[in-house]
Design an enzyme around this catalytic site. Structure first.
Site, PDB file in Angstrom:
ATOM      1  N   SER A  19      19.946   1.021   5.167  1.00 40.98           N
ATOM      2  CA  SER A  19      21.179   1.565   5.763  1.00 40.98           C
ATOM      3  C   SER A  19      21.689   2.801   5.018  1.00 40.98           C
ATOM      4  O   SER A  19      21.749   2.821   3.790  1.00 40.98           O
ATOM      5  CB  SER A  19      22.263   0.485   5.761  1.00 40.98           C
ATOM      6  OG  SER A  19      23.480   1.046   6.214  1.00 40.98           O
ATOM      7  N   PHE A  20      22.086   3.817   5.795  1.00 35.82           N
ATOM      8  CA  PHE A  20      22.684   5.025   5.213  1.00 35.82           C
ATOM      9  C   PHE A  20      24.207   4.912   5.177  1.00 35.82           C
ATOM     10  O   PHE A  20      24.883   5.800   4.684  1.00 35.82           O
ATOM     11  CB  PHE A  20      22.291   6.267   6.038  1.00 35.82           C
ATOM     12  CG  PHE A  20      20.824   6.580   5.959  1.00 35.82           C
ATOM     13  CD1 PHE A  20      20.261   7.071   4.787  1.00 35.82           C
ATOM     14  CD2 PHE A  20      19.994   6.378   7.057  1.00 35.82           C
ATOM     15  CE1 PHE A  20      18.910   7.352   4.709  1.00 35.82           C
ATOM     16  CE2 PHE A  20      18.635   6.652   6.983  1.00 35.82           C
ATOM     17  CZ  PHE A  20      18.090   7.143   5.804  1.00 35.82           C
ATOM     18  N   THR A  66      25.379  -4.474  11.741  1.00 38.50           N
ATOM     19  CA  THR A  66      24.179  -3.852  12.292  1.00 38.50           C
ATOM     20  C   THR A  66      23.163  -4.919  12.689  1.00 38.50           C
ATOM     21  O   THR A  66      23.457  -6.121  12.634  1.00 38.50           O
ATOM     22  CB  THR A  66      23.639  -2.759  11.328  1.00 38.50           C
ATOM     23  OG1 THR A  66      22.598  -2.053  11.994  1.00 38.50           O
ATOM     24  CG2 THR A  66      23.117  -3.313  10.022  1.00 38.50           C
ATOM     25  N   LYS A  70      24.931  -7.685  15.975  1.00 38.13           N
ATOM     26  CA  LYS A  70      25.977  -7.031  16.781  1.00 38.13           C
ATOM     27  C   LYS A  70      26.494  -7.893  17.938  1.00 38.13           C
ATOM     28  O   LYS A  70      27.655  -7.804  18.301  1.00 38.13           O
ATOM     29  CB  LYS A  70      25.470  -5.689  17.332  1.00 38.13           C
ATOM     30  CG  LYS A  70      25.377  -4.598  16.280  1.00 38.13           C
ATOM     31  CD  LYS A  70      24.996  -3.270  16.917  1.00 38.13           C
ATOM     32  CE  LYS A  70      24.885  -2.171  15.881  1.00 38.13           C
ATOM     33  NZ  LYS A  70      24.699  -0.845  16.476  1.00 38.13           N
ATOM     34  N   ASP A 106      30.022   2.753  18.617  1.00 36.34           N
ATOM     35  CA  ASP A 106      28.774   3.469  18.927  1.00 36.34           C
ATOM     36  C   ASP A 106      28.943   4.397  20.137  1.00 36.34           C
ATOM     37  O   ASP A 106      28.507   5.551  20.116  1.00 36.34           O
ATOM     38  CB  ASP A 106      27.638   2.472  19.217  1.00 36.34           C
ATOM     39  CG  ASP A 106      27.007   1.924  17.945  1.00 36.34           C
ATOM     40  OD1 ASP A 106      27.081   2.592  16.899  1.00 36.34           O
ATOM     41  OD2 ASP A 106      26.441   0.812  18.006  1.00 36.34           O
ATOM     42  N   GLY A 129      16.519   4.256  28.259  1.00 37.73           N
ATOM     43  CA  GLY A 129      16.635   3.059  27.426  1.00 37.73           C
ATOM     44  C   GLY A 129      17.812   2.232  27.898  1.00 37.73           C
ATOM     45  O   GLY A 129      18.808   2.777  28.412  1.00 37.73           O
ATOM     46  N   ALA A 130      17.677   0.904  27.752  1.00 35.01           N
ATOM     47  CA  ALA A 130      18.754   0.002  28.202  1.00 35.01           C
ATOM     48  C   ALA A 130      18.988  -1.094  27.176  1.00 35.01           C
ATOM     49  O   ALA A 130      19.322  -2.225  27.511  1.00 35.01           O
ATOM     50  CB  ALA A 130      18.398  -0.587  29.565  1.00 35.01           C
ATOM     51  N   ALA A 133      22.202   0.147  21.966  1.00 33.20           N
ATOM     52  CA  ALA A 133      22.885   1.443  21.847  1.00 33.20           C
ATOM     53  C   ALA A 133      23.181   1.995  23.229  1.00 33.20           C
ATOM     54  O   ALA A 133      24.271   2.542  23.482  1.00 33.20           O
ATOM     55  CB  ALA A 133      22.018   2.411  21.049  1.00 33.20           C
ATOM     56  N   GLY A 248      20.730  12.921  16.584  1.00 39.65           N
ATOM     57  CA  GLY A 248      21.304  11.595  16.348  1.00 39.65           C
ATOM     58  C   GLY A 248      22.214  11.510  15.133  1.00 39.65           C
ATOM     59  O   GLY A 248      23.027  10.587  15.028  1.00 39.65           O
TER      60      GLY A 248
END
Ligand SMILES: NC(=O)c1ccc[n+]([C@@H]2O[C@H](COP(=O)([O-])OP(=O)(O)OC[C@H]3O[C@@H](n4cnc5c(N)ncnc54)[C@H](OP(=O)(O)O)[C@@H]3O)[C@@H](O)[C@H]2O)c1
Length: 290
Positions: A19-20, A66, A70, A106, A129-130, A133, A248
């Site tokens: 993780s950042f 995360t 979630k 998000d 994408g589904a 996010a 991103g």
């Protein structure tokens, strides 16, 4: 300096080492001169409920959540922000008056990242994408005055389910879904294209961009929410096509900034956070070359 009055914020996930969030959040707290510290907590799924209860009792002020927690964290919370409830997932928790309140930043993070380049009002938007996010982004966009939303996904049933759930809320009527085979055609009919698949992400087996330069109209905006590498192959192709791009990193910073506002009431120093993240991501890439 950490002292007896330091406020603790953290991030829970499994794994968590990558993780950042500690880096960008601690950079923000330091710049704002707030007596806060942000820590990573490795929490296994079977310990999720006790971790949330324990964080509350330890007087921790807030958490980011995360993968893979979630969705499952919802049942451990006392209240949900309306958009987190719609999305069905939480990435931010605030502990207040002995209660845990869940938020999802998000979607708003992605919206603010896009708004750096353009307004989304009356725009036709294509989301590829589904997954998790995508859900957050689609619900937020549906609330933001767009004209239409089309979701494309490898598993068509998931795209259908997401768009029909949003339609049922009544917040947007022009909702469509399609399969990946029609991506090139759909890209010609959109104003903004958002990739929410992990294609092109560092370490992901498939580095192929979802579209090549000759398939991207020059008058659209291409947003890749993958942030590592900063410039994905899709962003490179979009630039070659002459399209405007949003990487991103922007969404990552804006979603973190929204969480900081929830915990502290302060406006986060987004430039400081972004510079810190870019420094780390670039160093990691340089280290790999050596
Ligand atoms: N910048 C940010 O702040 C931010 C925030 C959150 C996530 N992200 C990034 O967004 C990406 C997705 O995260 P997520 O949590 O939404 O993941 P997720 O819930 O696992 O969803 C992944 C989506 O990508 C699709 N997909 C996966 N592999 C694919 C492939 N080879 N070809 C076509 N489609 C494929 C999946 O399709 P199927 O449904 O068909 O499996 C699914 O729709 C990750 O790279 C993550 O790091 C960035």
């Amino acid at each position: 300096m950490i002292d007896g009055t330091t406020n603790i914020i953290g991030v829970i996930g499994d794994p968590i080492e990558h993780s950042f969030s500690p880096i960008i959040n601690n950079a923000a707290f330091e710049y704002l001169n707030l007596n806060y510290v942000y820590l990573p907590f490795h929490v296994l799924s079977e310990n999720l409920g006790s971790a949330i209860g324990g964080a509350n009792k330890l007087n921790i002020k807030g958490l980011n959540v995360t993968i893979p927690h979630k969705k499952n964290v919802l049942v451990t919370l006392n209240h949900l922000d309306p958009i987190a409830k719609e999305i069905g997932a939480v990435n931010t928790i605030k502990f207040e008056n002995n209660e845990a309140i869940g938020y999802n930043t998000d979607g708003i993070g992605c919206l603010h990242a896009l708004e750096n380049k353009t307004s989304v009002t009356n725009k036709d938007i294509l989301v590829v994408g589904a997954g998790g996010a995508s859900r957050a982004i689609c619900y937020q966009l549906a609330h933001s005055g767009i004209n239409s939303l089309t979701v494309i996904n490898r598993d068509l049933a998931k795209a259908e389910e997401l768009t029909s759930n949003i339609k049922n809320t009544g917040i947007l009527s022009d909702l469509n879904y399609d399969n990946m085979d029609n991506l090139i055609l759909q890209a010609q009919q959109t104003d903004i294209l958002i990739n929410t698949t992990p294609l092109g992400m560092k370490g992901y087996p498939d580095q192929n961009p979802i579209l090549h330069a000759d398939e991207i109209p020059e008058d659209i905006i291409v947003n890749d929410i993958v942030y590592n590498p900063i410039e994905t192959n899709l962003i490179k192709e979009a630039k070659e096509a002459g399209a405007k791009t949003v990487n991103g990193v922007k969404m990552l910073i804006y979603q973190a900034a929204e969480a900081i506002k929830i915990w502290t009431g302060k406006e986060a120093p987004k430039d400081i956070m972004e510079n810190k993240l870019r420094e780390i991501l670039t160093t990691k890439i340089e280290e790999k070359k050596i």
